[in-house]
Design a protein around this motif. Structure first.
Motif, PDB file in Angstrom:
ATOM      1  N   ASN A  60       0.793  -1.271  -0.130  1.00 58.31           N
ATOM      2  CA  ASN A  60      -0.155  -0.071  -0.056  1.00 58.31           C
ATOM      3  C   ASN A  60       0.852   1.263   0.051  1.00 58.31           C
ATOM      4  O   ASN A  60       0.586   2.250  -0.806  1.00 58.31           O
ATOM      5  CB  ASN A  60      -0.985  -0.061   1.367  1.00 58.31           C
ATOM      6  CG  ASN A  60      -2.195  -0.807   1.174  1.00 58.31           C
ATOM      7  OD1 ASN A  60      -2.349  -1.472  -0.222  1.00 58.31           O
ATOM      8  ND2 ASN A  60      -2.692  -1.483   2.322  1.00 58.31           N
ATOM      9  N   ARG A  61       1.868   1.333   0.879  1.00 53.94           N
ATOM     10  CA  ARG A  61       2.801   2.369   0.919  1.00 53.94           C
ATOM     11  C   ARG A  61       3.415   2.829  -0.536  1.00 53.94           C
ATOM     12  O   ARG A  61       3.618   3.762  -1.144  1.00 53.94           O
ATOM     13  CB  ARG A  61       3.994   2.333   1.833  1.00 53.94           C
ATOM     14  CG  ARG A  61       4.925   3.401   2.125  1.00 53.94           C
ATOM     15  CD  ARG A  61       5.824   3.233   3.292  1.00 53.94           C
ATOM     16  NE  ARG A  61       6.565   4.200   3.770  1.00 53.94           N
ATOM     17  CZ  ARG A  61       7.350   5.079   3.080  1.00 53.94           C
ATOM     18  NH1 ARG A  61       7.914   4.370   1.945  1.00 53.94           N
ATOM     19  NH2 ARG A  61       8.008   6.028   3.506  1.00 53.94           N
ATOM     20  N   ALA A  68      -5.229   8.747  -2.901  1.00 54.35           N
ATOM     21  CA  ALA A  68      -5.629   7.316  -2.149  1.00 54.35           C
ATOM     22  C   ALA A  68      -6.506   6.508  -3.390  1.00 54.35           C
ATOM     23  O   ALA A  68      -6.234   5.248  -3.377  1.00 54.35           O
ATOM     24  CB  ALA A  68      -6.571   7.537  -0.947  1.00 54.35           C
ATOM     25  N   ARG A  69      -7.222   7.093  -3.972  1.00 52.92           N
ATOM     26  CA  ARG A  69      -8.249   6.387  -5.084  1.00 52.92           C
ATOM     27  C   ARG A  69      -7.199   5.890  -5.969  1.00 52.92           C
ATOM     28  O   ARG A  69      -7.498   4.625  -6.276  1.00 52.92           O
ATOM     29  CB  ARG A  69      -9.317   7.338  -5.631  1.00 52.92           C
ATOM     30  CG  ARG A  69     -10.011   6.666  -6.485  1.00 52.92           C
ATOM     31  CD  ARG A  69     -11.260   7.514  -7.031  1.00 52.92           C
ATOM     32  NE  ARG A  69     -10.771   8.837  -7.774  1.00 52.92           N
ATOM     33  CZ  ARG A  69     -11.010   9.963  -7.047  1.00 52.92           C
ATOM     34  NH1 ARG A  69     -11.554  10.049  -5.789  1.00 52.92           N
ATOM     35  NH2 ARG A  69     -10.290  11.194  -7.553  1.00 52.92           N
ATOM     36  N   VAL A 104      -6.532   2.381  -2.515  1.00 47.93           N
ATOM     37  CA  VAL A 104      -6.652   2.267  -1.030  1.00 47.93           C
ATOM     38  C   VAL A 104      -7.732   3.372  -0.548  1.00 47.93           C
ATOM     39  O   VAL A 104      -7.816   4.427  -1.389  1.00 47.93           O
ATOM     40  CB  VAL A 104      -5.204   2.416  -0.337  1.00 47.93           C
ATOM     41  CG1 VAL A 104      -4.328   1.491  -0.859  1.00 47.93           C
ATOM     42  CG2 VAL A 104      -4.561   3.869  -0.277  1.00 47.93           C
ATOM     43  N   GLY A 105      -8.229   3.439   0.712  1.00 48.75           N
ATOM     44  CA  GLY A 105      -8.874   4.259   1.410  1.00 48.75           C
ATOM     45  C   GLY A 105      -8.180   5.403   1.848  1.00 48.75           C
ATOM     46  O   GLY A 105      -6.880   5.090   1.938  1.00 48.75           O
ATOM     47  N   VAL A 158      -6.018   4.623   5.036  1.00 46.71           N
ATOM     48  CA  VAL A 158      -4.838   3.739   4.640  1.00 46.71           C
ATOM     49  C   VAL A 158      -3.619   4.836   4.416  1.00 46.71           C
ATOM     50  O   VAL A 158      -2.599   4.912   4.858  1.00 46.71           O
ATOM     51  CB  VAL A 158      -4.852   2.650   3.535  1.00 46.71           C
ATOM     52  CG1 VAL A 158      -3.494   2.338   3.217  1.00 46.71           C
ATOM     53  CG2 VAL A 158      -5.747   1.758   3.913  1.00 46.71           C
ATOM     54  N   LEU A 159      -4.088   5.909   3.375  1.00 46.64           N
ATOM     55  CA  LEU A 159      -3.048   6.972   3.189  1.00 46.64           C
ATOM     56  C   LEU A 159      -2.686   7.693   4.415  1.00 46.64           C
ATOM     57  O   LEU A 159      -1.523   7.994   4.746  1.00 46.64           O
ATOM     58  CB  LEU A 159      -4.012   8.100   2.242  1.00 46.64           C
ATOM     59  CG  LEU A 159      -2.692   9.100   1.653  1.00 46.64           C
ATOM     60  CD1 LEU A 159      -3.105   9.493   0.328  1.00 46.64           C
ATOM     61  CD2 LEU A 159      -2.945  10.331   2.793  1.00 46.64           C
ATOM     62  N   TYR A 160      -3.620   8.171   5.274  1.00 45.73           N
ATOM     63  CA  TYR A 160      -3.318   8.870   6.403  1.00 45.73           C
ATOM     64  C   TYR A 160      -2.675   7.959   7.467  1.00 45.73           C
ATOM     65  O   TYR A 160      -1.848   8.602   8.239  1.00 45.73           O
ATOM     66  CB  TYR A 160      -4.639   9.610   7.170  1.00 45.73           C
ATOM     67  CG  TYR A 160      -5.101  10.769   6.225  1.00 45.73           C
ATOM     68  CD1 TYR A 160      -4.331  11.923   6.191  1.00 45.73           C
ATOM     69  CD2 TYR A 160      -6.363  10.791   5.716  1.00 45.73           C
ATOM     70  CE1 TYR A 160      -4.724  13.043   5.382  1.00 45.73           C
ATOM     71  CE2 TYR A 160      -6.817  11.878   4.782  1.00 45.73           C
ATOM     72  CZ  TYR A 160      -5.952  12.832   4.616  1.00 45.73           C
ATOM     73  OH  TYR A 160      -6.471  13.854   3.918  1.00 45.73           O
TER      74      TYR A 160
END
Length: 183
Positions: A15-16, A40-41, A45-46, A49-51
């Motif tokens: 994800n990162r 994020a989109r 990911v949501g 997850v980004l934050y």
């Protein structure tokens, strides 16, 4: 009904990396103010997850910079990398990240800026030494002159429309080469 499936904590590294790739592309296309929801989109990911990975826009931008710097360091550490190859990589990254560079340029004394300059100096010093030995630059060319040249190219590229950044960077490097080149 959401089509996203929680892949769990095992997907954190993936994800990162997806977030960094999406941020690099979004910053390049839309500038530093691109909505984080877009990043994020595009990463699949949501926003949570980004934050979780990057609590602020600045932290995300710094992470992209760090990844770019690691690529420069890796190329510069290659014994047969010449100064033009490294300059081309730096220029390519400047072209893609012009809007984000301007975000950080306002605070030249930030710890991140100082770290970036130190890392750049460390990476480029052996490349410059090889360029001197190969007769590609003046024998008295300094790392400070090279860093100033990179800063000049970055400043020019940041002020150029995206469609003209590459041509402007090439023009600038030709002019700079006449000053750094062998005499």
């Amino acid at each position: 009904m959401s089509t996203k499936r929680n892949r769990g904590p095992g997907a954190a590294a993936e994800n990162r990396e997806a977030l960094l790739a999406a941020a690099r592309e979004a910053f390049s296309e839309h500038g530093a103010g691109v909505p984080l929801s877009t990043i994020a989109r595009n990463a699949g990911v949501g926003q949570a997850v980004l934050y979780r990975h990057f609590p602020t826009r600045e932290m995300l931008a710094h992470a992209v910079f760090d990844q770019n710097m690691a690529r420069i360091e890796a190329l510069a550490a290659t014994p047969d990398a010449d100064i033009r190859e490294v300059a081309d990589l730096i220029t390519h990254q400047i072209e893609g990240m012009a809007a984000v560079i301007s975000l950080f340029a306002a605070d030249e004394d930030s710890p991140h800026q100082r770290e970036l300059v130190t890392r750049m100096r460390t990476a480029l010093d052996p490349v410059l030494a090889r360029a001197r030995e190969a007769g590609q630059v003046r024998t008295d060319a300094t790392i400070d002159e090279l860093l100033t040249a990179i800063g000049m190219v970055a400043a020019l590229v940041m002020r150029s429309p995206a469609a003209h950044r590459h041509d402007r960077a090439e023009q600038a490097w030709r002019l700079i080469a006449s000053g750094l080149g062998p005499r």
